[in-house]
Design an enzyme around this catalytic site. Structure first.
Site, PDB file in Angstrom:
ATOM      1  N   GLU A  17       0.797  -1.247   0.000  1.00  0.00           N
ATOM      2  CA  GLU A  17       0.000   0.000   0.000  1.00  0.00           C
ATOM      3  C   GLU A  17       0.820   1.283   0.000  1.00  0.00           C
ATOM      4  OE1 GLU A  17      -2.822  -0.329   3.213  1.00  0.00           O
ATOM      5  OE2 GLU A  17      -3.747  -2.112   2.366  1.00  0.00           O
ATOM      6  N   GLU A  35      -5.886 -10.736  -1.541  1.00  0.00           N
ATOM      7  CA  GLU A  35      -6.765 -10.546  -0.377  1.00  0.00           C
ATOM      8  C   GLU A  35      -8.226 -10.483  -0.814  1.00  0.00           C
ATOM      9  OE1 GLU A  35      -5.423  -7.234   2.010  1.00  0.00           O
ATOM     10  OE2 GLU A  35      -3.325  -7.601   1.513  1.00  0.00           O
ATOM     11  N   SER A  44     -48.669 -29.341 -13.293  1.00  0.00           N
ATOM     12  CA  SER A  44     -48.121 -29.052 -11.969  1.00  0.00           C
ATOM     13  C   SER A  44     -49.221 -29.160 -10.907  1.00  0.00           C
ATOM     14  CB  SER A  44     -47.448 -27.682 -11.987  1.00  0.00           C
ATOM     15  OG  SER A  44     -46.666 -27.500 -10.854  1.00  0.00           O
TER      16      SER A  44
HETATM   17  C1  XIL Z   1      -6.256  -6.619   7.981  1.00  0.00           C
HETATM   18  C2  XIL Z   1      -6.560  -7.792   8.878  1.00  0.00           C
HETATM   19  O1  XIL Z   1      -7.428  -8.653   8.202  1.00  0.00           O
HETATM   20  C3  XIL Z   1      -7.189  -7.325  10.142  1.00  0.00           C
HETATM   21  O2  XIL Z   1      -7.374  -8.394  11.049  1.00  0.00           O
HETATM   22  C4  XIL Z   1      -6.338  -6.250  10.794  1.00  0.00           C
HETATM   23  O3  XIL Z   1      -6.989  -5.748  11.934  1.00  0.00           O
HETATM   24  C5  XIL Z   1      -6.056  -5.145   9.823  1.00  0.00           C
HETATM   25  O4  XIL Z   1      -5.479  -5.671   8.649  1.00  0.00           O
HETATM   26  N1  XIL Z   1      -4.959  -4.818   3.447  1.00  0.00           N
HETATM   27  C6  XIL Z   1      -3.976  -5.653   3.873  1.00  0.00           C
HETATM   28  C7  XIL Z   1      -4.222  -6.576   4.995  1.00  0.00           C
HETATM   29  O5  XIL Z   1      -2.915  -5.717   3.239  1.00  0.00           O
HETATM   30  O6  XIL Z   1      -3.060  -6.831   5.734  1.00  0.00           O
HETATM   31  C8  XIL Z   1      -5.298  -6.066   5.880  1.00  0.00           C
HETATM   32  O7  XIL Z   1      -5.560  -7.065   6.858  1.00  0.00           O
HETATM   33  C9  XIL Z   1      -6.517  -5.742   5.070  1.00  0.00           C
HETATM   34  C10 XIL Z   1      -6.233  -4.652   4.085  1.00  0.00           C
END
Ligand code: XIL
Length: 761
Positions: free
Chosen positions: A163, A274, A659
Site C-alpha cells: 500500500e 486478499e 403441476s
Molecule cells: C487486515 C486484517 O485482516 C485485520 O485483522 C487487521 O486488523 C487489519 O489488517 N490490506 C492488507 C491486509 O494488506 O493486511 C489487511 O488485513 C486488510 C487490508
C-alpha cells in the site's frame, strides 16, 4: 427459470420432497473436494488464516480441503513480529508456519513493510521525530532479513511492500506515492531497499508489490508506474499483488481485465492476494467492520455471485500470468469486514454459499464460447420494442433504461446463478446477456432494480408466479406445432358462470374447435387446469392450447374436442364484476423468496388493479383442498353441458392439469370416478394402478391416462408410472419432453402428445 419454491413444488408434485427446500440461502451439501481442485489447471487458491483457523478441527478441515496456499492474516506483519526494536515475537507466526510445514502447504508471506500494523520504532525516535534515513534502513533491513530468514523454508513469496501508492485522486504535481513516514524519510527509495533486503535474505522467494483499488484505472496506472521505475532501476520485483477487496457493484470486469493486462506487461506474476466481495459499496483497504450476522437479500446474493463468477472467468482467462488467488479469510465469521458484509464464499457457519458452487462449478467450455451476434427481438415484445432479444443459440439479451439505478437483475439466467446481472452503459441504460443458452420455449421473468421488483416494459405480461410477469420466448426447434398458421381456427371465449359454493361469478375460457359453429355435432370436453401461480389465462395465452388444437385438427390427427380452462383455486376472494385473480404467496412463506420476491408492483393488463387479496393461511394444503372439486364438478361441468354442445358423459370427458393442476386432476378424478374417462398429469405427478382400483375403476372404465414431464424434472418416475399402468392393462402413455424443465414448452408438448389419445372411438 424456476427457483427453489417452484422446484420444491415440482418435486413435491412428482413425489420427491427435496430435503433442503427452503427460502433464502440454499443449503449446499458438504463438498468432497475443494476450490484448489477445481482450479488445479489454473492457479493456486489461497486463504488468509488466523490462529483459530489452524487450531479448530472444523476449520482445519475447510482450510485443508479448499486451499493450497496460505497467508498469515496478521501474524507475519511488522508490528506483531517485532513490536519493539530487536524484540521478536514469533509465537503466532510459528503456529501458522508449523501448520503449513506439517501439511506441506507453501505460504505467501504478508507483509514486510507497511505504514499500518508497524511499530513506530521502525521510523521514529522516542520523541516522535522521524529517524535519519540510515537508521531507518538499518531497522528495516534487520527486521526484513530476520523474518525472511526464519520462514525461508515455507514462504514461497513475499508481499514486500504494501500500500505505498497514493489513493485517487492525485492532483497534478503531487507525489504518486502515499505520504507515509517511510516515504517522508526516504522517498521512493525505501521501497527499492525493502526489496533488495528481502532478495538478499532469500534469493528464491518471489517478491511482490501489493496494493488495493488495484483495478481502478488511475491507481492501477500509478501502481504500474512504480513497478516500472523499480524494474528500470534493477530492483528485484517479481510480481504485483492485487488485494482485490471488491464489492458487488465494482470494479467492473473490464477494469479488472485492463489492470491485469497492464500489470502483465511489466511482471510475470500476478496474485490476487486478499480477495473478498462485500455486498455494500465500500471498497479497497479501508476497514468497515460491520457487526452482526448476515442479513442479505436474495438479489444481493445474486449480485455477489455474479461478481465472483465473472471475476473468476477473467482470472481463468489470464491464467498464464495469474498464479495464485487468495481469499482474505476462511469464512464470513473470520472476515476482517464482519459477517454482515457477507464477503466470502463460506458463510459465518463455514458452510459454502451459492457463490462457492458457482465459482467452483464453472464450465471451461463456456469460457471461450463465442456468442453469435444474430439477436432478434423476442416474439413476445410489446409493439416496437427491440429488447429483450434472443439469438439462434438460445441466449437472451436485455436492455433496461434506469439511469439512476445501482443494480438491475433479470430473473433469468443459468441455473443457480439466480439471474442475469445487467451492466450500465454510457447512456444510462443497463444491458446484459444470459451467461449461457437457455432452454427453448417460454420463460416468465422480472427485473429486480435496487431490490424492487418490476416487469420489463419491453415485453407483454403473462400470469405466472401469482403475478403478471414479463415473458420471453426462446424459439423452439419444434415450434411449428403451436405456430399460428393459415388453418381454420377455433374460438376461445370467456364464460361467466355462477358458483353457488363460492357465492360468486367465476370465469372459464372455452375453446371450441373450428367446425363448432358450422355444424350441430356434440363434442367431448377436456377440462384443462393451470399450475400454482398461474390462472385461467395460462393455457391459451402462453400455452397456445387453441393453436395446438387448430393445427392438430387441420392435420387430421385428433378427434376435435372442446377445452375448458378455469381458475383452479377457490380462496382468492374475488367479488362479482371483477376478474378473479390469484392472491399473493401463502402466509408463512416469507416475501422475497428466491427470484420471487413478494409485494412486487405488478403491472396487470387492461389496467386491472395491482393489489391482490392475501391468500389465506394454509400453504399447499389450502391451495389443493380449496373447494375446487365442487366448483368444477357440480357447477362448471353442468354449466358447460347446459350451454355448449357437449357429449355429457364420462367417456367423453377428460381432466388434465399441469403441476398443481395435475395434483388437482389426480385428486378430483379419483374422488369423482363417475365423471372423467381420461386423466392427464403434466409435470403433475403420477397414478398407480392400486389407487385407481381402490375407487372401483379399471382399464375398462378409465379410457386413457397420460403422464408427462420435462427431461429436466426427474422423468424416471413418469416412465415407471406409465409402464406400471400399461402392465396393469391401462391405455396409458408416458411422455418426456426433451431438454425442458418445469415450464410451458413441456406442457405445450404434453398437450400435443396427449390430445390424439383422447376420445378415440
Ligand atoms: C487486515 C486484517 O485482516 C485485520 O485483522 C487487521 O486488523 C487489519 O489488517 N490490506 C492488507 C491486509 O494488506 O493486511 C489487511 O488485513 C486488510 C487490508
Amino acid at each position: 427459470m424456476k427457483r427453489t419454491l417452484i422446484a420444491g413444488l415440482c418435486a413435491l408434485i412428482l413425489g420427491a420432497v427435496p430435503a433442503g427446500a427452503q427460502w433464502g440461502p440454499r443449503t449446499i451439501p458438504e463438498p468432497t473436494d475443494g476450490l484448489k481442485d477445481a482450479y488445479k489447471d489454473y492457479f493456486k487458491i489461497g486463504v488468509a488464516v488466523n490462529n483459530r483457523n489452524v487450531a479448530e478441527p472444523d476449520q482445519i478441515k475447510v482450510v485443508l480441503r479448499e486451499f493450497n496456499s496460505i497467508t498469515a492474516e496478521n501474524a507475519m506483519k511488522p508490528q506483531p513480529t517485532e513490536p519493539r526494536k530487536g524484540e521478536f515475537n514469533w509465537e503466532d507466526a510459528d503456529k501458522i508456519a508449523n501448520f503449513c510445514r506439517e501439511h506441506g502447504i507453501k505460504m505467501r508471506g504478508h507483509t514486510l513493510m507497511w505504514h499500518s500494523q508497524i511499530g513506530t520504532w521502525m521510523y521514529q525516535d522516542e520523541k516522535g521525530n522521524l529517524l535519519p534515513k540510515e537508521e531507518f534502513y538499518a531497522n528495516m533491513k534487520h527486521h526484513i532479513q530476520a523474518i525472511v530468514n526464519r520462514y525461508k523454508d515455507i514462504v514461497y513469496c513475499w508481499d514486500v511492500v504494501n500500500e505505498a501508492v497514493a489513493d485517487s485522486p492525485v492532483y497534478p504535481g503531487r507525489p504518486e506515492l502515499r505520504n507515509s513516514p517511510m516515504y517522508q524519510i526516504a522517498g521512493e527509495e525505501f521501497i527499492y531497499k525493502a526489496f533488495e533486503y528481502a532478495h538478499e535474505a532469500d534469493p528464491n522467494a518471489l517478491l511482490f508489490y501489493n496494493d488495493y483499488n488495484d483495478a481502478e484505472p488511475a491507481k492501477s496506472q500509478r501502481i504500474f508506474n512504480l513497478v516500472k521505475r523499480m524494474k528500470d532501476a534493477g530492483v528485484p520485483v517479481d510480481g504485483i499483488g492485487m488485494q482485490a477487496h471488491y464489492n458487488v457493484y465494482g470494479p467492473s470486469m473490464e477494469e479488472v481485465d485492463n489492470a491485469i493486462k497492464l500489470y502483465s506487461t511489466i511482471v510475470k506474476h500476478i496474485h490476487l492476494t486478499e480477495l473478498d466481495i462485500r455486498v455494500n459499496e465500500d471498497m479497497g483497504g479501508g476497514l468497515r467492520f460491520n457487526r452482526g450476522g448476515a442479513n442479505v437479500a436474495d438479489w444481493e446474493r445474486t449480485l455477489q455471485q455474479d461478481q465472483y463468477v465473472n471475476l473468476f472467468k477473467v482470472l481463468r482467462k489470464h491464467k498464464d500470468v495469474i498464479d495464485c488467488v487468495t481469499f482474505w479469510n476462511v469464512s464470513d465469521k473470520d472476515s476482517w469486514l464482519g459477517a454482515a458484509n457477507y464477503p466470502l464464499l463460506f458463510d459465518e457457519n463455514y458452510k459454502p454459499k451459492q457463490s462457492y458452487t458457482a465459482v467452483k462449478g464453472f464450465d471451461p467450455k463456456m469460457d471461450n464460447f463465442v456468442i453469435k451476434e444474430d439477436f432478434k427481438p423476442s416474439e413476445l415484445n410489446q409493439p416496437g420494442q427491440e429488447y429483450p432479444m434472443v439469438n439462434s443459440q438460445g441466449f437472451a439479451r436485455f436492455k433496461v433504461n434506469a439511469p439512476k439505478a445501482k443494480s438491475v437483475i433479470v430473473s433469468l439466467g443459468l441455473g443457480g446463478s439466480g439471474g442475469t446481472v445487467l451492466r450500465k452503459a454510457e447512456d444510462g441504460s443497463w444491458m446484459g446477456t444470459t451467461a449461457g443458452p437457455m432452454d427453448e420455449g417460454f420463460h416468465y421473468y422480472h427485473l429486480t432494480i435496487d431490490g424492487g421488483v418490476f416487469n420489463d416494459p419491453g415485453t407483454h405480461n403473462y400470469y405466472g408466479s401469482t403475478r403478471w410477469e414479463s415473458g420471453i420466448e426462446i424459439p423452439a426447434h419444434d415450434a411449428d406445432f403451436y405456430a399460428m398458421k393459415n388453418v381454420p381456427h377455433g374460438k376461445v371465449q370467456q364464460v361467466l358462470f355462477w358458483s353457488k359454493s363460492t357465492n360468486q361469478n367465476r370465469v372459464a375460457w372455452v375453446y371450441t374447435p373450428p367446425q363448432y359453429d358450422q355444424n350441430k355435432k356434440k363434442y367431448p370436453v377436456l377440462y384443462l387446469q393451470h399450475g400454482w401461480g398461474e390462472n385461467e389465462y395460462a393455457w391459451w395465452n402462453q400455452g397456445h392450447a387453441n393453436l395446438i388444437m387448430d393445427n392438430l385438427i387441420a392435420a387430421g390427427k385428433i378427434e376435435p374436442f372442446i377445452i375448458v380452462m378455469t381458475y383452479g383455486m377457490t380462496n382468492e376472494g374475488f367479488r362479482p364484476g371483477q376478474m378473479p385473480r390469484p392472491a399473493a404467496r401463502p402466509e408463512g412463506a416469507p416475501a422475497g423468496g428466491p427470484g420471487r420476491p413478494g409485494g412486487a408492483p405488478a403491472g396487470a393488463p387492461g389496467g386491472a388493479p395491482q393489489a391482490r387479496p392475501a391468500r389465506p393461511a394454509g400453504g399447499m394444503g389450502m391451495m389443493m383442498n380449496n373447494g375446487f372439486e365442487a366448483v368444477l364438478c357440480d357447477e362448471l361441468v353442468p354449466y358447460i353441458d347446459a350451454n355448449f354442445r357437449t357429449i355429457a358423459k364420462k367417456e367423453s370427458r377428460a381432466m388434465a392439469g399441469l403441476s398443481m393442476g395435475g395434483m388437482e386432476t389426480h385428486t378430483i378424478t379419483l374422488a369423482r370416478p363417475e365423471m372423467f374417462g381420461y386423466y392427464g398429469l403434466l409435470s403433475g405427478g403420477t397414478y398407480n394402478p392400486d389407487e385407481i382400483a381402490a375407487v372401483g375403476e379399471s382399464p375398462k372404465t378409465v379410457k386413457g391416462i397420460f403422464v408427462g414431464c420435462g427431461s429436466k424434472e426427474g422423468p424416471d418416475q413418469i416412465r415407471k408410472a406409465a409402464a406400471d399402468l400399461q402392465a396393469a392393462g391401462y391405455n396409458a402413455k408416458g411422455y418426456v419432453s426433451e431438454g425442458t424443465a418445469h415450464e410451458f414448452l413441456t406442457w405445450r408438448r404434453c398437450l400435443y402428445e396427449m390430445a390424439p389419445m383422447l376420445f378415440k372411438k
